[in-house]
Each structure stands twice: as C-alpha cells, then as structure tokens.
Write a protein that holds these residues in place. Structure first.
Motif, short mmCIF file in Angstrom:
data_model
loop_
_atom_site.label_atom_id
_atom_site.label_comp_id
_atom_site.label_asym_id
_atom_site.label_seq_id
_atom_site.Cartn_x
_atom_site.Cartn_y
_atom_site.Cartn_z
N ARG A 370 11.35 -38.31 -9.31
CA ARG A 370 9.92 -38.55 -9.63
C ARG A 370 9.42 -39.90 -8.93
NH1 ARG A 370 10.59 -37.80 -15.90
NH2 ARG A 370 8.43 -38.47 -16.13
N VAL A 371 9.15 -39.74 -7.58
CA VAL A 371 9.08 -40.81 -6.54
C VAL A 371 7.47 -41.35 -6.96
CG1 VAL A 371 9.00 -41.70 -4.19
CG2 VAL A 371 10.73 -39.95 -5.08
N ASP A 372 6.51 -40.51 -7.03
CA ASP A 372 5.20 -40.93 -7.06
C ASP A 372 4.97 -41.70 -8.45
OD1 ASP A 372 4.53 -39.68 -4.47
OD2 ASP A 372 3.72 -37.98 -5.56
N GLU A 373 5.65 -41.06 -9.53
CA GLU A 373 5.50 -42.02 -10.67
C GLU A 373 6.15 -43.44 -10.62
OE1 GLU A 373 6.11 -39.56 -14.55
OE2 GLU A 373 6.79 -38.04 -12.94
N ALA A 374 7.27 -43.52 -10.12
CA ALA A 374 8.16 -44.50 -9.81
C ALA A 374 7.27 -45.57 -9.08
CB ALA A 374 9.13 -44.51 -9.16
N GLU A 375 6.66 -45.09 -7.81
CA GLU A 375 5.92 -46.11 -6.96
C GLU A 375 4.61 -46.40 -7.59
OE1 GLU A 375 4.69 -46.09 -2.40
OE2 GLU A 375 5.21 -44.20 -3.15
N THR A 376 4.29 -45.84 -8.46
CA THR A 376 2.76 -46.48 -9.21
C THR A 376 3.28 -47.52 -9.99
OG1 THR A 376 1.91 -44.15 -9.22
CG2 THR A 376 1.14 -45.95 -10.71
N ILE A 377 4.45 -47.20 -10.87
CA ILE A 377 4.83 -48.53 -11.82
C ILE A 377 5.35 -49.83 -11.04
CG2 ILE A 377 6.66 -49.20 -13.53
CD1 ILE A 377 6.72 -46.58 -14.37
N PHE A 378 6.14 -49.72 -9.86
CA PHE A 378 6.40 -50.56 -8.92
C PHE A 378 5.21 -51.17 -8.43
CE2 PHE A 378 10.64 -48.13 -7.88
CZ PHE A 378 11.30 -48.79 -8.98
N GLU A 379 4.29 -50.78 -7.86
CA GLU A 379 3.03 -51.26 -7.29
C GLU A 379 2.32 -52.19 -8.37
OE1 GLU A 379 1.93 -51.52 -4.26
OE2 GLU A 379 2.94 -49.95 -3.08
N SER A 380 2.36 -51.79 -9.65
CA SER A 380 1.84 -52.38 -10.80
C SER A 380 2.90 -53.81 -11.05
CB SER A 380 1.68 -51.69 -12.04
OG SER A 380 1.12 -52.46 -13.18
N LEU A 381 4.08 -53.69 -10.98
CA LEU A 381 4.78 -54.82 -11.14
C LEU A 381 4.79 -55.64 -10.38
CD1 LEU A 381 8.03 -52.73 -12.50
CD2 LEU A 381 6.72 -54.21 -13.93
N LEU A 382 4.68 -55.20 -9.03
CA LEU A 382 4.59 -56.31 -7.97
C LEU A 382 3.29 -56.90 -7.78
CD1 LEU A 382 5.54 -57.40 -5.28
CD2 LEU A 382 4.44 -55.40 -3.90
N GLN A 383 2.20 -56.42 -8.50
CA GLN A 383 0.91 -57.01 -8.50
C GLN A 383 0.98 -58.23 -9.54
OE1 GLN A 383 -2.32 -54.40 -9.16
NE2 GLN A 383 -1.93 -53.20 -7.31
N GLU A 384 1.36 -57.82 -10.49
CA GLU A 384 1.68 -59.02 -11.74
C GLU A 384 2.50 -60.02 -11.16
OE1 GLU A 384 3.92 -59.73 -16.13
OE2 GLU A 384 3.88 -57.46 -15.15
N ALA A 385 3.77 -59.61 -10.58
CA ALA A 385 4.84 -60.59 -10.16
C ALA A 385 4.10 -61.47 -9.06
CB ALA A 385 5.77 -59.91 -9.64
N GLU A 386 3.21 -60.94 -8.13
CA GLU A 386 2.77 -61.92 -7.20
C GLU A 386 1.68 -62.79 -7.73
OE1 GLU A 386 2.99 -58.99 -3.13
OE2 GLU A 386 1.09 -58.93 -4.40
N ARG A 387 1.13 -62.29 -8.96
CA ARG A 387 0.35 -63.33 -9.65
C ARG A 387 0.98 -64.59 -10.20
NH1 ARG A 387 -2.30 -58.56 -11.28
NH2 ARG A 387 -1.57 -59.04 -13.43
N THR A 388 2.08 -64.00 -10.67
CA THR A 388 2.85 -65.16 -11.99
C THR A 388 4.01 -65.72 -11.42
OG1 THR A 388 3.89 -63.17 -12.55
CG2 THR A 388 1.89 -63.63 -13.74
N LEU A 389 4.81 -65.49 -10.23
CA LEU A 389 5.86 -65.93 -9.65
C LEU A 389 5.84 -66.64 -8.32
CD1 LEU A 389 8.36 -62.87 -10.45
CD2 LEU A 389 7.91 -64.84 -11.93
N PRO A 390 6.67 -67.54 -8.22
CA PRO A 390 6.35 -68.15 -6.79
C PRO A 390 6.91 -67.41 -5.65
CG PRO A 390 8.35 -69.09 -7.98
CD PRO A 390 7.83 -68.08 -8.88
N PRO A 391 6.28 -67.58 -4.50
CA PRO A 391 6.54 -66.38 -3.30
C PRO A 391 8.17 -66.55 -2.97
CG PRO A 391 5.57 -68.46 -2.50
CD PRO A 391 5.55 -68.83 -4.20
N ASP A 392 8.96 -67.55 -3.30
CA ASP A 392 10.26 -67.41 -2.92
C ASP A 392 11.15 -66.64 -4.23
OD1 ASP A 392 9.90 -69.32 -4.75
OD2 ASP A 392 11.72 -70.68 -3.63
N ASP A 393 10.60 -66.15 -5.08
CA ASP A 393 11.27 -65.53 -6.21
C ASP A 393 11.81 -64.08 -5.63
OD1 ASP A 393 11.84 -63.86 -8.82
OD2 ASP A 393 11.02 -65.87 -9.63
N GLU A 394 13.22 -64.11 -5.94
CA GLU A 394 13.92 -62.91 -5.53
C GLU A 394 13.33 -61.64 -6.30
OE1 GLU A 394 16.59 -60.09 -3.71
OE2 GLU A 394 15.59 -61.83 -3.25
#
Length: 579
Positions: A370-394
């Motif tokens: 179910r790749v499309d569903e997964a990618e939607t969640i990952f994109e949302s998680l990435l947007q949040e992580a880029e707002r809240t985590l330092p750029p070198d966070d693994e």
C-alpha cells in the motif's frame, strides 16, 4: 569517542589533569551510584564527573538531561562532565533510530540520544596521523614502550599497542589449545558475547560461570583438558605488562563481583555468531531494563531470540508485537495493532510516541504494497520533523530513506536514485561511511541500479558493501545476510548462476540460525535457489527444489496465502515448459 584502544581514557585523564588540576574528580562505579554522585556534585564548587564507557551510565536510573543540567549549569560553580564512548556504542543512538524498540526502549534511547546531541564530541582514530606519530617519537628515547609501539604503528595504533590489545587478543586465541587455558578462554568468550548481545552492565561472576560451559563444550569440552575454575579466573584477570587484562573487575552488585571484557576484544570482525544458549540465558537471567537491551540487539542478530522475548512477555508492548508479526509476513495484523493503538492513545501519547506509531504504520503499509498510503504518511512526518528537529537529526534521513523506497516501489527509479544519493551524502557526513544506516543506503542505491539495467555495477557495489558490513557490523548481522542475498541475485542477473547458487547455499544455514527455518526470508531464498537452477538449465534439480520450497511454503502459510498462490502459479508454468 573512537574505537577501542584508540586512547580515549588516557586522553580524557590527561585532559582532566591539564585543565582541572584543582577540581574534585568523581568517578562513579556504575549507573546505580550515579544519581547520588551527581546530587553531591551539584553542591561542589569545582568538580569533574568522569564517565568512562558512557554506555554503562545510560538507560534506567542512569544519566539524564536533567542530571546533566543540575551538575553543569550553576552560574557560581564550575563543573564539567567528561566521558568516553566506543564508536559502535555511539552508533546505537544515531544509526539505528528507534524503529525496533519497545516503549521502554524508545524512552531510554531518546534520553541517551538527547544527551549525546548536547555533547561536544572529539573523535580519536585508532591509527595516528603522521604529525601525532612524530610527536610521540620525541618521547621514544625516554620510554621504550613508546618506541616499541611506534615500530608497529602502521598495523596497530600506538595506544592499541600500549594497552597490550594485540597481545591479549593473541593470548585469548591461543588459550583454546588443549592443555592451555581453555576454561579461561571460555569465560572471556562469555563476557565478550554479553557485550555483543547488548548487555552494557558488568556481568556477575555466577552468570559468567554459567555461560562459559556452553563455549567450553562447543570447542571440545573435556578433550581440551581445561584447567580448574580458580586457575581460569586467575589467568583471565592477569594483566599483561601492567596494562590491561582479558577480564576486568568492575565492582560489586547484589549477586557479587562483576566483570567486563577488555574492550579491544569486542569489536573484532571475526567473531562467530552468539550462541542461542547465550541469548536465552541473558533474556531469562537479566532484569527488565537489561532484557530490553538484549532483545533489541537480538532483533539485529538472532531474530529467533527476539521472537522468544516477545512471546514470553519479556518484551511486552504493541510495537514489539507488531514488529514480530510484520517480520514474519503478517503485515495486516501489524497494521491493525498499530492503528488501533494510535486511535486509542493518540490524545494521551507524547508527540514522539505518536510519531513513532505513525512511522511504523507507514513502514508496514509500504511493505504490504500500500505504497501510496505509506508515502502520504511519510511526507507528513517529514514536514513535521523538518519543522521540529535539527538538520543533522538521523530521523530526517530515516523518513527520507523510506520516501525514496516508496518512489522506487511505484516505479520512479531515477527519482528514487537521486534521493538515495542525497541521503547517502548526508549520512556519510553525519554518521560516517561505515554506520549501519549509511551502508543500508548504499545497498538501496545498488538495488535501484540493478533495476535500471546495470546488474554488473550493482554487483560491484554490493561486493564492496558486503566487505564493509562484515567489518563494521559483523558477519552475523541480519543486514549482512540481506546483502549476501542481494549479491546472489545480482550474480544471477549477470548470468553467473553458479556463483548465485553457491552464494545462496552458503547463506541458507546462517539465515536459518538467525531467523528460524520458517521465516519468510528462508522461504523466498529457497525459491530463488530453485529459480537459479532452472535458469542454469538444471531442470531435475530445479524441479525437486521447487517442490520442496512449495511444500514448505504451504505448510507455513497455508494453501490460500497470496505468496503460496503465486509460487504455485510459477511452478505450474515451469512444469508446462518443454524439457
């Protein structure tokens, strides 16, 4: 931070002596004594807290950010914390992220990771630079030990030689000879494997004694004419040239004296897989906080032990149960468990826990197709992580890696390759070239290159990756096994079916030991072996292997399973082909 015997402890000692000569030096014996020591130091005007082998002080009841703050942030007093940490231990809190940890494990992992984020890190290489060697040479006339170490500086590090690392390793290897010190060697092997299995705490005397019998028996038992128990302990604890010993006393616990293995012995790439008996004993004989460390490491090296920890309740949470189910191919149940937990607890969980649940849900959606569903969640998680985590966070690279995987699965191979290459550059910069996640990204790049029609290049890259994984992760790591299977696949794609067959036949026993005979990876590898024989033109052998693999798959997953139906269809097409 650096490899064992890079000189970390001596460098820390000399720094303390040079920079803080009038400070109180506090050296706690272990994690349990740390809170009391830290509380006392918060009242002292000038002091240094020295944590040698920092991993021993992390985890339950160990070092926390609040403790660091209480000790170091007073405006009127001066307190410093100096610690040493082996590179593999550092990577546990960077490379491996938190995907396979249970609830308790994730909390401890995050606390330890946050402490390391706030540290000023100095890396020490085992092999010294020419400038460092020249500086050491100026002391060689006065100290014959330095002169001797410099003679071997191209092979062994100077600190490595001064700590007697190579000599102790040789003593341990030679001790297995009949009539030598086989029992002492078995005690050392047990202590080494306790550390390799994730047990960072010193090991009690009685536990080492119990474990060592398995190592001694595996090497020949009575035929080795082992020495007495007392002689074995005396030999293992005897220092070489006044430097280190194979076993090092580490204080007392409720169970009596405790010991750790000399660090230099732990990170050797030639270690054999940790015996099943060791995993089982550690998971039943350790406390809950130690057990999750062992179960976490078992996930990467002995998946059967991880399953046993989950099934017995030693590790008991939704995340661990979902991980075990998904790893055995039951993605639907894993998705249901994770979704139910998120729906039930989202309003009560921390943001980090909700993020973890969503991430695991997306991973299982991706693996289930179910790749499309997964990618939607990952994109949302990435947007949040880029707002809240330092750029070198693994974690940012973990999510980006999964997004690139989704791209590859839906056919955007050029896009996926470009993403993986950007991730690789970041991981090499932040984690280093031989960190587990860096190597995984290199493997993903090779996989995309193979799909784009360049199997020879994928084969070349994978051969290099495998050599690096064996050295950095060990030959018993499940990522190493995955790379070996990829290597067989690329051999086949280049038309070298003999090498593909040889690679798979060598891999299968190791896979069965680590994953269990009925694991999905075993079923798929056996099916691949039949395919390679078919492609080679060995029809009778292929027919026999197809039949055995199909019967195995039907026994494990049933006749109505989608994978079973696909296998049956492929086998029918094979039978319909003319001889």
């Amino acid at each position: 931070m650096g490899e064992s015997t890079a000189g970390k402890s001596r460098a820390a000692f000399e720094a303390i002596r040079a920079e803080f000569p009038d400070h109180l030096l506090a050296v706690p014996s272990g994690r349990e004594s740390l809170p009391a020591v830290a509380a006392q130091l918060s009242l002292s005007r000038r002091c240094v807290l020295w944590l040698d082998d920092l991993e021993r002080f992390m985890g339950p009841s160990g070092l926390t950010l609040a403790m660091v703050a209480s000790v170091t942030t007073s405006a009127r007093w001066h307190t410093s914390i100096i610690a040493t940490l082996r590179t593999p231990e550092y990577e546990r809190f960077t490379s491996r992220a938190e995907d396979s940890l249970d609830d308790q494990g994730r909390a401890f992992w995050r606390a330890s990771r946050d402490i390391l984020r706030g540290a000023y890190i100095i890396r020490l290489d085992r092999l010294w630079s020419q400038e460092e060697l020249s500086h050491a040479a100026s002391y060689a006339e006065k100290d014959p030990r330095i002169a001797l170490a410099l003679k071997h500086a191209k092979t062994f590090g100077v600190a490595e030689s001064l700590a007697a690392g190579p000599e102790l390793l040789s003593d341990w290897r030679n001790a297995w000879a009949p009539g030598s010190h086989a029992r002492g060697a078995a005690l050392v092997a047990a202590a080494v494997d306790c550390r390799r299995a994730g047990l960072s705490d010193p090991v009690p005397h009685d536990l080492l004694l119990e474990l060592h019998h398995h190592y001694l028996a595996a090497r020949g038992g009575p035929a080795l004419r082992p020495e007495s128990v007392d002689e074995a302990w005396a030999w293992a604890l005897r220092p070489v040239h006044g430097a280190s010993s194979l076993l090092i006393p580490a204080g007392l616990c409720d169970a009596g004296s405790t010991y750790v293995a000399f660090d230099y012995l732990i990170d050797r790439p030639e270690h054999e897989p940790i015996p099943t008996e060791t995993w089982n004993i550690l998971l039943t004989r350790t406390n809950s906080s130690q057990a999750w460390q062992v179960a976490y490491e078992a996930y990467w090296r002995a998946r059967t032990a991880f399953y046993a920890a989950v099934e017995s309740g030693t590790v008991d949470d939704v995340g661990s149960r979902a991980t075990a189910m998904a790893d055995r191919g039951d993605y639907a149940m894993a998705i249901r468990l994770l979704k139910d937990e998120f729906d039930k607890s989202a309003t009560h969980n921390s943001a980090a826990d909700n993020r973890w649940l969503q991430h695991q849900l997306a991973v299982n959606l991706m693996l289930s197709g179910r790749v499309d569903e997964a990618e939607t969640i990952f994109e949302s998680l990435l947007q949040e992580a880029e707002r809240t985590l330092p750029p070198d966070d693994e974690y940012l690279q973990v999510v980006r890696h999964n997004i690139a995987s989704c791209m590859g699965r839906r056919g955007d191979l050029p896009g996926a390759l470009a993403c993986f290459r950007r991730i690789l550059a970041d991981r090499e910069r932040y984690l280093g070239p031989e960190a587990m996640n860096t190597l995984a990204t290199r493997g993903a790049i090779a996989g995309i290159i193979a799909k784009m029609g360049e199997p020879s290049e994928a084969l070349r890259q994978t051969q290099n990756i495998l050599a690096d994984e064996v050295r950095a992760l060990g030959k018993d790591h499940t990522n190493t096994f995955e790379t070996r299977r990829s290597l067989a696949r690329y051999f086949a794609l280049t038309g070298d079916f003999n090498s593909a067959i040889d690679a798979l036949q060598a891999l299968l026993p190791d896979l069965e030991r680590a994953l269990g005979a009925d694991h999905l990876e075993i079923l798929d590898a056996r099916w691949d072996l039949a395919r390679y024989h078919r492609q080679k033109g060995n029809r009778p052998q292929a027919k026999r292997l197809f039949e055995e693999a199909l019967a195995h798959r039907e026994r494990v997953h049933g006749t109505d399973n989608e994978g079973t139906r696909q296998a049956r269809h492929e086998y029918a097409k094979f039978l319909a082909q003319p001889d």
